[in-house]
Design a protein around this motif. Structure first.
Motif, PDB file in Angstrom:
ATOM      1  N   CYS A 237      -2.695 -10.593 -10.481  1.00  0.00           N
ATOM      2  CA  CYS A 237      -1.617  -9.612 -10.311  1.00  0.00           C
ATOM      3  C   CYS A 237      -1.867  -8.736  -9.089  1.00  0.00           C
ATOM      4  N   THR A 238      -3.110  -8.320  -8.898  1.00  0.00           N
ATOM      5  CA  THR A 238      -3.462  -7.509  -7.733  1.00  0.00           C
ATOM      6  C   THR A 238      -3.210  -8.281  -6.449  1.00  0.00           C
ATOM      7  N   MET A 239      -3.631  -9.538  -6.418  1.00  0.00           N
ATOM      8  CA  MET A 239      -3.457 -10.349  -5.219  1.00  0.00           C
ATOM      9  C   MET A 239      -1.990 -10.591  -4.898  1.00  0.00           C
ATOM     10  N   VAL A 240      -1.220 -10.998  -5.894  1.00  0.00           N
ATOM     11  CA  VAL A 240       0.200 -11.287  -5.661  1.00  0.00           C
ATOM     12  C   VAL A 240       0.930 -10.008  -5.246  1.00  0.00           C
ATOM     13  N   GLY A 241       0.653  -8.911  -5.945  1.00  0.00           N
ATOM     14  CA  GLY A 241       1.307  -7.643  -5.614  1.00  0.00           C
ATOM     15  C   GLY A 241       0.982  -7.184  -4.204  1.00  0.00           C
ATOM     16  N   ALA A 242      -0.284  -7.287  -3.822  1.00  0.00           N
ATOM     17  CA  ALA A 242      -0.689  -6.878  -2.474  1.00  0.00           C
ATOM     18  C   ALA A 242      -0.034  -7.749  -1.418  1.00  0.00           C
ATOM     19  N   LEU A 243       0.042  -9.049  -1.682  1.00  0.00           N
ATOM     20  CA  LEU A 243       0.656  -9.959  -0.714  1.00  0.00           C
ATOM     21  C   LEU A 243       2.144  -9.666  -0.544  1.00  0.00           C
ATOM     22  N   VAL A 244       2.841  -9.469  -1.651  1.00  0.00           N
ATOM     23  CA  VAL A 244       4.275  -9.164  -1.585  1.00  0.00           C
ATOM     24  C   VAL A 244       4.508  -7.861  -0.820  1.00  0.00           C
ATOM     25  N   LEU A 245       3.707  -6.848  -1.107  1.00  0.00           N
ATOM     26  CA  LEU A 245       3.840  -5.566  -0.403  1.00  0.00           C
ATOM     27  C   LEU A 245       3.499  -5.713   1.080  1.00  0.00           C
ATOM     28  N   ALA A 246       2.473  -6.495   1.401  1.00  0.00           N
ATOM     29  CA  ALA A 246       2.094  -6.702   2.800  1.00  0.00           C
ATOM     30  C   ALA A 246       3.197  -7.427   3.564  1.00  0.00           C
ATOM     31  N   ARG A 247       3.844  -8.395   2.909  1.00  0.00           N
ATOM     32  CA  ARG A 247       4.958  -9.092   3.567  1.00  0.00           C
ATOM     33  C   ARG A 247       6.134  -8.142   3.800  1.00  0.00           C
ATOM     34  N   ALA A 248       6.380  -7.272   2.838  1.00  0.00           N
ATOM     35  CA  ALA A 248       7.504  -6.341   2.949  1.00  0.00           C
ATOM     36  C   ALA A 248       7.276  -5.291   4.034  1.00  0.00           C
ATOM     37  N   THR A 249       6.012  -5.034   4.387  1.00  0.00           N
ATOM     38  CA  THR A 249       5.689  -3.990   5.372  1.00  0.00           C
ATOM     39  C   THR A 249       5.125  -4.576   6.665  1.00  0.00           C
ATOM     40  N   ARG A 250       5.273  -5.883   6.850  1.00  0.00           N
ATOM     41  CA  ARG A 250       4.760  -6.544   8.055  1.00  0.00           C
ATOM     42  C   ARG A 250       5.286  -5.823   9.299  1.00  0.00           C
ATOM     43  N   GLY A 251       4.418  -5.625  10.285  1.00  0.00           N
ATOM     44  CA  GLY A 251       4.808  -4.908  11.493  1.00  0.00           C
ATOM     45  C   GLY A 251       4.349  -3.462  11.491  1.00  0.00           C
ATOM     46  N   ASN A 252       3.919  -2.981  10.330  1.00  0.00           N
ATOM     47  CA  ASN A 252       3.398  -1.630  10.209  1.00  0.00           C
ATOM     48  C   ASN A 252       1.918  -1.737   9.822  1.00  0.00           C
ATOM     49  N   PRO A 253       1.061  -0.830  10.318  1.00  0.00           N
ATOM     50  CA  PRO A 253      -0.373  -0.915   9.981  1.00  0.00           C
ATOM     51  C   PRO A 253      -0.663  -0.920   8.474  1.00  0.00           C
ATOM     52  N   ILE A 254       0.240  -0.376   7.678  1.00  0.00           N
ATOM     53  CA  ILE A 254      -0.019  -0.348   6.227  1.00  0.00           C
ATOM     54  C   ILE A 254      -0.104  -1.764   5.652  1.00  0.00           C
ATOM     55  N   SER A 255       0.544  -2.715   6.299  1.00  0.00           N
ATOM     56  CA  SER A 255       0.515  -4.096   5.810  1.00  0.00           C
ATOM     57  C   SER A 255      -0.914  -4.614   5.728  1.00  0.00           C
ATOM     58  N   GLU A 256      -1.672  -4.475   6.821  1.00  0.00           N
ATOM     59  CA  GLU A 256      -3.070  -4.906   6.811  1.00  0.00           C
ATOM     60  C   GLU A 256      -3.916  -4.039   5.881  1.00  0.00           C
ATOM     61  N   GLU A 257      -3.567  -2.749   5.796  1.00  0.00           N
ATOM     62  CA  GLU A 257      -4.303  -1.852   4.892  1.00  0.00           C
ATOM     63  C   GLU A 257      -4.175  -2.313   3.445  1.00  0.00           C
ATOM     64  N   LEU A 258      -2.996  -2.737   3.068  1.00  0.00           N
ATOM     65  CA  LEU A 258      -2.772  -3.222   1.705  1.00  0.00           C
ATOM     66  C   LEU A 258      -3.623  -4.454   1.417  1.00  0.00           C
ATOM     67  N   LEU A 259      -3.636  -5.397   2.361  1.00  0.00           N
ATOM     68  CA  LEU A 259      -4.447  -6.611   2.186  1.00  0.00           C
ATOM     69  C   LEU A 259      -5.928  -6.259   2.067  1.00  0.00           C
ATOM     70  N   GLN A 260      -6.391  -5.371   2.944  1.00  0.00           N
ATOM     71  CA  GLN A 260      -7.809  -4.991   2.931  1.00  0.00           C
ATOM     72  C   GLN A 260      -8.173  -4.246   1.651  1.00  0.00           C
ATOM     73  N   ALA A 261      -7.302  -3.352   1.201  1.00  0.00           N
ATOM     74  CA  ALA A 261      -7.588  -2.590  -0.023  1.00  0.00           C
ATOM     75  C   ALA A 261      -7.739  -3.523  -1.218  1.00  0.00           C
ATOM     76  N   ALA A 262      -6.867  -4.511  -1.319  1.00  0.00           N
ATOM     77  CA  ALA A 262      -6.953  -5.456  -2.436  1.00  0.00           C
ATOM     78  C   ALA A 262      -8.199  -6.331  -2.315  1.00  0.00           C
ATOM     79  N   ARG A 263      -8.498  -6.804  -1.100  1.00  0.00           N
ATOM     80  CA  ARG A 263      -9.713  -7.620  -0.902  1.00  0.00           C
ATOM     81  C   ARG A 263     -10.953  -6.838  -1.319  1.00  0.00           C
ATOM     82  N   THR A 264     -11.029  -5.584  -0.886  1.00  0.00           N
ATOM     83  CA  THR A 264     -12.193  -4.752  -1.208  1.00  0.00           C
ATOM     84  C   THR A 264     -12.309  -4.531  -2.714  1.00  0.00           C
ATOM     85  N   ALA A 265     -11.197  -4.189  -3.337  1.00  0.00           N
ATOM     86  CA  ALA A 265     -11.213  -3.927  -4.784  1.00  0.00           C
ATOM     87  C   ALA A 265     -11.653  -5.167  -5.562  1.00  0.00           C
ATOM     88  N   LEU A 266     -11.179  -6.331  -5.166  1.00  0.00           N
ATOM     89  CA  LEU A 266     -11.479  -7.555  -5.916  1.00  0.00           C
ATOM     90  C   LEU A 266     -12.877  -8.090  -5.649  1.00  0.00           C
TER      91      LEU A 266
END
Length: 198
Positions: free
Chosen positions: A154-183
């Motif tokens: 759920c964390t991975m899918v949610g982070a990916l969907v949010l990262a796709r929705a915010t692509r082009g903004n630095p938060i997109s990579e932040e979301l991916l990194q936050a989920a990777r770190t947490a997991l």
């Protein structure tokens, strides 16, 4: 123009399913039959010689996406070699990568089909078996000890969907990194993967 051989018709059908699988994950199941057939290089009319309905094609495209991912997964090879933790970490890194974010058509069917199945209850019911098995199998690859992997998925899918929705903004990579770190911080133990259902 001569009739298409049975072998050619089967090859055409496989091309339509494979192309639909990619296009539906990338653009959603609202992709028209005409656009799909154009992408394959076949006529619109040829679609109905191969499929009873677009809904039937969506079902096949979902099943194809899960089968294709399973067949080409390096994670599965590592699991077969008995390296579940290494496979788990590789899955997390690959899943939460910028490449995966930017290539939805070649990406995970769990995230790729989730929005459409959520909007189309009839299609969701038809596709449930393949989709639910796909979810369970992905979660099993993440399982550690008593953790069945569902929350991690759920964390991975949610982070990916949010990262796709915010692509082009630095938060997109932040979301991916936050989920990777947490997991990867939380999952340091080793265990055998859970039994798969396919």
């Amino acid at each position: 123009m001569g009739r298409v051989s049975r072998a050619q018709a089967q090859e055409n059908r496989q091309r339509v399913v494979a192309t639909a699988s990619r296009m539906f994950r990338e653009k959603g199941t609202a992709v028209s039959v005409a656009d799909l057939m154009k992408a394959v290089g076949l006529t619109h009319g040829g679609f109905y010689k191969q499929f009873d309905s677009k809904e039937d094609l969506v079902d096949e495209a979902i099943a194809h996406a899960f089968a294709e991912q399973a067949a080409h997964s390096t994670v599965a090879l590592e699991e077969d070699a008995g390296e579940h933790e290494a496979a788990r970490r590789a899955l997390i890194e690959d899943y939460l990568s910028v490449w995966h974010r930017d290539h939805a058509g070649d990406g995970c069917p769990v995230s790729g089909f989730a929005a459409d199945l959520g909007r189309e209850p009839e299609q969701a019911t038809r596709a449930q078996h393949a989709y639910i098995n796909g979810i369970r199998n992905r979660a099993a690859r993440l399982a550690i000890g008593d953790d069945d992997g569902m929350a991690q998925l759920c964390t991975m899918v949610g982070a990916l969907v949010l990262a796709r929705a915010t692509r082009g903004n630095p938060i997109s990579e932040e979301l991916l990194q936050a989920a990777r770190t947490a997991l990867t911080k939380s999952g340091t133990g080793k265990s055998e993967p859970q039994q798969r259902t396919d």
